[in-house]
Enzyme design. Structure first.
Site, PDB file in Angstrom:
ATOM      1  NE  ARG A 556      62.753  24.918  -8.311  1.00  0.00           N
ATOM      2  CZ  ARG A 556      62.754  23.796  -9.029  1.00  0.00           C
ATOM      3  NH1 ARG A 556      62.974  22.630  -8.448  1.00  0.00           N
ATOM      4  NH2 ARG A 556      62.585  23.824 -10.334  1.00  0.00           N
ATOM      5  CE  LYS A 561      58.292  29.203  -4.862  1.00  0.00           C
ATOM      6  NZ  LYS A 561      57.628  28.779  -3.616  1.00  0.00           N
ATOM      7  CB  THR A 665      56.722  23.989   4.221  1.00  0.00           C
ATOM      8  OG1 THR A 665      57.479  23.829   3.018  1.00  0.00           O
ATOM      9  CG2 THR A 665      55.362  23.339   4.065  1.00  0.00           C
ATOM     10  CE  LYS A 669      60.658  22.873   5.967  1.00  0.00           C
ATOM     11  NZ  LYS A 669      61.019  22.648   4.560  1.00  0.00           N
TER      12      LYS A 669
HETATM   13  O1  DL6 Z   1      52.063  22.142  -0.150  1.00  0.00           O
HETATM   14  C1  DL6 Z   1      53.433  22.118  -0.265  1.00  0.00           C
HETATM   15  C2  DL6 Z   1      53.904  23.221  -1.151  1.00  0.00           C
HETATM   16  C3  DL6 Z   1      53.388  24.577  -0.731  1.00  0.00           C
HETATM   17  O2  DL6 Z   1      53.862  24.868   0.554  1.00  0.00           O
HETATM   18  C4  DL6 Z   1      53.836  25.642  -1.707  1.00  0.00           C
HETATM   19  O3  DL6 Z   1      53.242  26.861  -1.404  1.00  0.00           O
HETATM   20  C5  DL6 Z   1      53.459  25.233  -3.112  1.00  0.00           C
HETATM   21  O4  DL6 Z   1      54.011  26.140  -4.047  1.00  0.00           O
HETATM   22  C6  DL6 Z   1      53.977  23.838  -3.399  1.00  0.00           C
HETATM   23  N1  DL6 Z   1      53.556  23.437  -4.717  1.00  0.00           N
HETATM   24  C7  DL6 Z   1      54.402  22.844  -5.545  1.00  0.00           C
HETATM   25  C8  DL6 Z   1      54.035  22.730  -6.963  1.00  0.00           C
HETATM   26  N2  DL6 Z   1      52.813  22.180  -7.096  1.00  0.00           N
HETATM   27  N3  DL6 Z   1      52.114  21.966  -7.972  1.00  0.00           N
HETATM   28  N4  DL6 Z   1      51.398  21.754  -8.720  1.00  0.00           N
HETATM   29  O5  DL6 Z   1      55.476  22.436  -5.196  1.00  0.00           O
HETATM   30  O6  DL6 Z   1      53.476  22.923  -2.458  1.00  0.00           O
END
Ligand code: DL6
Length: 820
Positions: A556, A561, A665, A669
Site C-alpha cells: 500500500r 512505508k 508479510t 513472500k
Molecule cells: O498483520 C498483517 C499486516 C502487517 O503485516 C502490516 O505490517 C500491517 O501494516 C497491517 N495492518 C493493517 C492495518 N491495520 N490496522 N489497523 O493492514 O497488518
C-alpha cells in the site's frame, strides 16, 4: 428418507480424467444450459469451478457433520477483510486435481490457463491484514483445526486502480458481475441484525433487566465458501455475510403503497455490505463502517450461538468450546454484543457473563500508528447501538475500579486507561485489551513496542495477557502456485512434504554450495522474469530486460512505508548520470517495479503515486540513460499480480521507518522466493535478518531507539538535506519541475513535506539507504554469490509459513486440538 441413495454418504465424482470430463460436461449442460460447442469462456470457467466444487463437497459435508458432533474447541476467526486471491488454482491444488483437470480440459479442447486467467479475484481486503486472514484460513484447514472464518461479502471489493495522466483514479470493483461460482447462498440461515432505537428496563419476574428496543433491522444472509486444506481431505468454511432488506421493511412499505420508499429502504439495507472501505491505516469514523462491523459480528455470534452450538449447551462451558479471534479492532463490537446476548437474551447475571466473555475473545493488533487505532464517538455508538454503549460503560466502570484498586487514585492513569476517553470516544483497542484473554502483536518487535508504548499501562497491569505471534504466509499459494519452477527444484532436491513442513527448506542450505544447483536456481529466476515480462507486456505494455536487477517495492502507498525514499534513490541515480558525475556505463542496469494503491482520500499518498509515474516517464525516456534504468508501475496491484511479480524479484524493498511497520508479510513472500531484502530493522524484517544472516540482507537506517532519540531531540529534516549534497540535488530536481514539464507546483508539496515535516524521517535515513544500495550493486556484480545468498534466503525462511503462525496461536492463545 428411506431410499438407499439418501442414506448413503455423499460421494465425490471419480478422480479420473473421464470422471472429470463427465462432471464438467454435466455442469456445463445442466448448470449453464449450454453445449460445449456453444459455450463461452465464462460458461466454461463456471462449469469448471462447479466441477472442482463437486469434488470438494463430500469432504465438506463430512467435516461440517464432524464439527457439529465434535466437542473440541473451535476457532471463530472474525475479520472484516479476507483478501482471497483467485480460487480455482488453489482449490485444484488442495484437492490434488490439477493434472486431471488439465488433461480433462485439454480433451475438451480447453486450455486451463485461459480458464485461470478468466477468474476475477475477490478483493475483499485492503492489504496485509486481509491477506493474512486469507493465509490463516488456508493454514487452519491444512492443520485440520476446527474453525470458521466469519466476514463480510462486500459487493464491491477494493477499488480497481487506473492511471490517468499518471494519477490514480478509482473504479468500482464489480467482482460479482458474472456471479461467483465458489459460494453457496443460504437465505434460510439468515440472521436478523438490528440497529438504533432505545433501551428500557423491565420487571422479569422480580428481576429488573435491561433490554434493547431497536428501530430497524436488516437480514444478514450467509454465503459459504469452501476452504480446502492442502491435500488432507479437510474442508473448512468461510462464511461471509451479505445485507438484505428484511420482510418487515417490504411489508411496511408495501402496506403504505409507497413504492419509492420501498426501494429506498431496500437500498439502505443493502448498502451495509455494498463496499469495502478502502482505508487501511487511517480509518474514518463513518457510521456505515460501524454498521458493517456490528452487522457481521452480530450475525456471526448469533450464527454460532444458535446454529453451531447444540440447543441445550451449558453456557458456562462456552470458553472450552470456542474462541473468537478478533482480527484487529474492526470486530471488537463483538465483545458488548456477546455480553448483550448472554445477559439480556440468555439471562445470565453480569458477572457470570463477563467471566465467560473474557475467556472467549482474543485480540490481534496490527498497527503501531496512533491514527490507525479505531475509536467510535459516544454519540454515534449511542445512536446506532444504545444498549452496547451502556454495556461498554459498565465494562469500563468495573475496569476502572480495578485500576483504582491496583494503582490508587491516580487520576491521570485512570484517564489514560479509560476505555471511554475524555473526548467521548470509545477506544476499541482498549476495549479489546480489557476483554480479551490474550493480546498479540504480529512480529517480535511489534509485540514488544505494543507492550512498551501503545498499551504500556495495560501491560503493567496485566502482563500475562500479552504475547507475540509473528505473521506468516501460506506456502501453497505463495511458493507452490506462484513459483512452480522453484517448487519443482525444491522437490527435486528435498522430495515432497516441505509444503506442509516448511522448516524443511533448511535442507537447501547445503545445496547453496552446489554450483549445479545454483545454476538451476538462477535459471528459475530468469524464467520467472520472462514470465513476468509476458504478463506485463500483455497487461500494460511494459518490458522487463533480462539483464536488469529487478528491484521491487509493492505494498500500500503510505508515508510510513516510504515510497519517497525509493524515489529519491532513483532520482539520485538519474541525476548522477545527467549531471555527468557518473558515466552511464557505470550504472548497474535496474528495473524498479512499483505496485501500490492509495486510499482515495489520502492526498499525499496520491501525489506520491503521481510522482512515481512522472519520474518513470522521464527516466524511461531519457536517451542519456541508454535504457539502464527503468521504472515500471503497473496499475491495480493485487494478489494475482503479486503472484507473478514476487517470484521474479531480485531485491525486496522493505524500507519503512523503524517502529512503524507492524510486521509486513510481503517481506516474507519475497525472501521465500529467493529475493534479497534491503530493509530497516522494522517489523518482521528483524526476524528475517536474524534468520538469513547479515551477509544475506542489506540493512540500513536508524533502529527504533535511534528514531525515538532523534525525534525527542527535535528532528529537523532540512539539516539532513544540507549535510548530503546528493540528497539536496535530488530534492532540487523534483522541486525544479524536472518531472512535471517544468511546473514547480505539481510536486512542491511532496518536497516541502520532506524538508519541513518528514514525519517518517525519510531524509534522516537517505544517506544510509544510498550506501546500502551501493552494497546491493556490488553484490549483484558477482551473480553467482548473489544466487547463493538468494538460496540461503529460501532455505532459512521456512519459519514464515502461516502454518507455524497458526501453531503459535494454538499454543499461546487458543489451546485447541486439531481434529483427528
Ligand atoms: O498483520 C498483517 C499486516 C502487517 O503485516 C502490516 O505490517 C500491517 O501494516 C497491517 N495492518 C493493517 C492495518 N491495520 N490496522 N489497523 O493492514 O497488518
Amino acid at each position: 428418507a428411506t431410499h438407499p441413495l439418501a442414506l448413503a454418504p455423499v460421494s465425490s465424482p471419480p478422480a479420473t480424467v473421464d470422471g472429470f470430463v463427465r462432471e464438467f460436461l454435466l455442469n456445463l449442460n445442466m448448470e449453464r444450459g449450454v453445449a460445449l460447442s456453444a459455450a463461452t469462456e465464462t460458461d466454461k470457467y463456471m462449469a469448471l469451478a462447479a466441477t472442482v466444487r463437486d469434488y470438494l463437497v463430500a469432504r465438506w459435508l463430512e467435516d461440517q457433520r464432524r464439527q457439529r458432533e465434535d466437542q473440541r474447541k473451535a476457532v471463530c476467526y472474525l475479520s472484516a477483510e479476507y483478501l482471497l486471491g483467485r480460487q480455482l488454482d488453489n482449490n485444484l491444488l488442495a484437492s490434488g486435481l490439477t493434472d486431471i483437470a488439465t488433461e480433462a480440459l485439454a480433451a475438451c479442447g480447453i486450455d486451463i490457463d485461459t480458464m485461470r486467467a478468466h477468474e476475477v479475484e475477490p478483493g475483499l481486503g485492503n492489504g496485509g491484514l486481509g491477506r493474512l486472514a486469507a493465509c490463516f484460513v488456508d493454514s487452519l484447514a491444512t492443520l485440520s483445526v476446527p474453525s470458521i472464518g466469519y466476514g463480510i461479502r462486500y459487493e464491491y471489493g477494493i477499488f480497481r486502480q487506473v492511471f490517468r495522466g499518471g494519477e490514480q483514479i478509482e473504479k468500482p470493483d464489480a467482482w460479482l458481475a458474472l456471479g461467483s461460482p465458489w459460494e453457496f447462498r443460504h437465505p434460510e440461515a439468515a440472521q436478523t441484525v438490528s440497529f438504533a432505537g432505545h433501551t428500557e428496563t423491565y420487571d422479569d419476574g422480580g428481576v429488573i433487566r435491561s433490554r434493547w428496543v431497536p428501530a430497524w433491522s436488516v437480514r444478514a444472509v450467509p454465503y459459504n465458501y469452501m476452504v480446502p486444506g492442502y491435500q488432507n481431505g479437510r474442508v473448512n468454511t468461510l462464511r461471509l455475510w451479505s445485507a438484505e432488506a428484511t420482510k418487515a421493511f417490504d411489508l411496511r412499505t408495501f402496506n403504505s403503497g409507497d413504492y419509492v420508499e420501498a426501494v429506498r429502504a431496500q437500498t439502505f439495507a443493502e448498502n451495509i455490505s455494498k463496499v469495502l472501505y478502502p482505508e487501511d491505516s487511517t480509518p474514518q469514523g463513518k457510521e456505515l463502517r460501524l454498521q458493517q462491523q456490528y452487522f457481521f459480528v452480530a450475525a456471526s455470534i448469533a450464527d454460532y450461538m444458535t446454529k453451531v452450538l447444540p440447543e441445550d449447551f451449558d453456557l458456562e462451558d462456552l470458553p472450552d468450546r470456542v474462541i473468537f479471534q478478533l482480527n484487529d479492532t474492526h470486530p471488537v463490537i463483538a465483545v458488548p454484543e456477546m455480553m448483550r446476548v448472554l445477559v439480556d437474551e440468555r439471562k445470565l447475571d453480569w458477572d457470570a457473563a463477563w467471566a465467560i466473555t473474557q475467556k472467549c475473545f482474543a485480540y490481534t493488533c496490527h498497527t503501531l500508528l496512533p491514527e490507525a487505532l479505531e475509536v467510535w464517538s459516544v454519540d454515534l455508538l449511542g445512536r446506532l447501538l444504545p444498549r452496547h454503549l451502556e454495556i461498554i460503560y459498565r465494562i469500563n466502570d468495573e475496569f476502572l475500579l480495578r485500576v483504582r484498586e491496583r494503582f490508587g487514585d491516580d487520576e491521570q492513569r485512570l484517564r489514560d486507561m479509560s476505555i471511554v476517553s475524555e473526548h467521548r470516544a470509545v477506544r476499541m483497542a482498549y476495549l479489546a485489551t480489557v476483554a480479551g484473554a490474550k493480546v498479540n502483536g504480529v512480529a517480535e518487535l511489534h509485540s514488544q513496542l505494543l507492550r512498551e508504548k501503545v498499551l504500556h499501562q495495560f501491560d503493567e497491569m496485566m502482563p500475562e495477557k500479552f504475547t507475540n505471534v509473528t505473521n506468516g504466509v501460506t506456502p501453497r499459494r505463495f511458493v507452490r502456485l506462484a513459483n512452480p519452477k522453484l517448487s519443482e527444484l525444491i522437490t527435486a532436491a528435498l522430495g515432497t512434504g516441505w509444503l506442509t513442513d516448511l522448516e524443511r527448506l533448511r535442507e537447501l542450505e547445503s545445496y547453496a554450495e552446489d554450483p549445479d544447483f545454483r545454476a538451476a536456481f538462477a535459471d528459475v529466476k530468469a524464467a520467472n522474469k520472462r514470465r513476468l515480462n509476458d504478463v506485463l507486456m500483455k497487461r500494460d505494455g511494459f518490458e522487463i530486460a533480462d539483464d536488469h536487477l529487478l528491484d521491487v517495492m509493492v505494498k500500500r502507498l503510505h508515508e510510513y512505508k516510504r515510497q519517497t525514499l525509493k524515489l529519491l534513490h532513483i532520482v539520485t541515480l538519474y541525476e548522477r548520470v545527467v549531471s555527468g558525475r557518473v558515466a552511464v556505463s557505470d550504472l548497474q542496469p535496474r528495473t524498479f517495479i512499483f505496485g501500490a494503491k492509495a486510499a482515495p482520500g489520502y492526498a499525499m499518498a496520491k501525489r506520491v503515486i503521481h510522482l512515481i509515474n512522472a519520474v518513470g516517464a522521464v527516466v524511461n525516456n531519457d536517451p542519456r540513460l541508454e535504457g539502464r534504468l527503468k521504472v515500471v508501475f503497473p496499475p491495480n496491484y493485487n494478489v494475482t499480480l503479486a503472484e507473478r511479480v514476487i517470484p521474479a524479484a531480485d531485491l525486496s524493498e522493505q524500507i519503512s521507518l523503524a517502529g512503524k511497520e507492524a510486521s509486513g508479510t510481503g517481506n516474507m513472500k519475497f525472501a521465500l522466493n529467493g529475493a534479497l531484502t534491503i530493509g530497516t530493522d522494522d517489523g518482521a524484517n528483524v526476524e528475517i535478518r536474524e534468520l538469513v544472516g547479515d551477509d544475506n540482507f542489506f540493512l540500513f537506517g536508524m533502529s527504533e531507539p535511534e528514531v525515538e532519540e532523534l525525534w525527542a531531540a527535535g528532528y529537523r529534516p532540512g539539516e539532513f538535506a544540507q549535510a548530503d549534497d546528493e540528497l539536496r540535488r535530488a530534492l532540487d530536481l523534483i522541486g525544479s519541475g524536472a518531472f512535471s514539464e517544468g511546473d514547480r507546483s505539481t510536486f512542491e508539496p511532496v518536497v516541502s513535506n520532506l524538508l519541513y515535516d518528514d514525519r517518517f524521517m525519510v531524509l534522516a535515513d537517505y544517506t544510509s539507504y544510498i550506501a546500502a544500495q551501493e552494497r546491493v550493486d556490488a553484490a549483484y556484480a558477482d551473480r553467482d554469490a548473489w544466487t547463493r545468498s538468494a538460496i540461503l534466503n529460501v532455505a532459512r525462511t521456512g519459519f514464515f509459513s502461516s502454518d507455524r503462525s497458526i501453531r503459535d496461536y494454538i499454543d499461546r492463545i487458543w489451546h485447541t486440538q486439531p481434529a483427528r
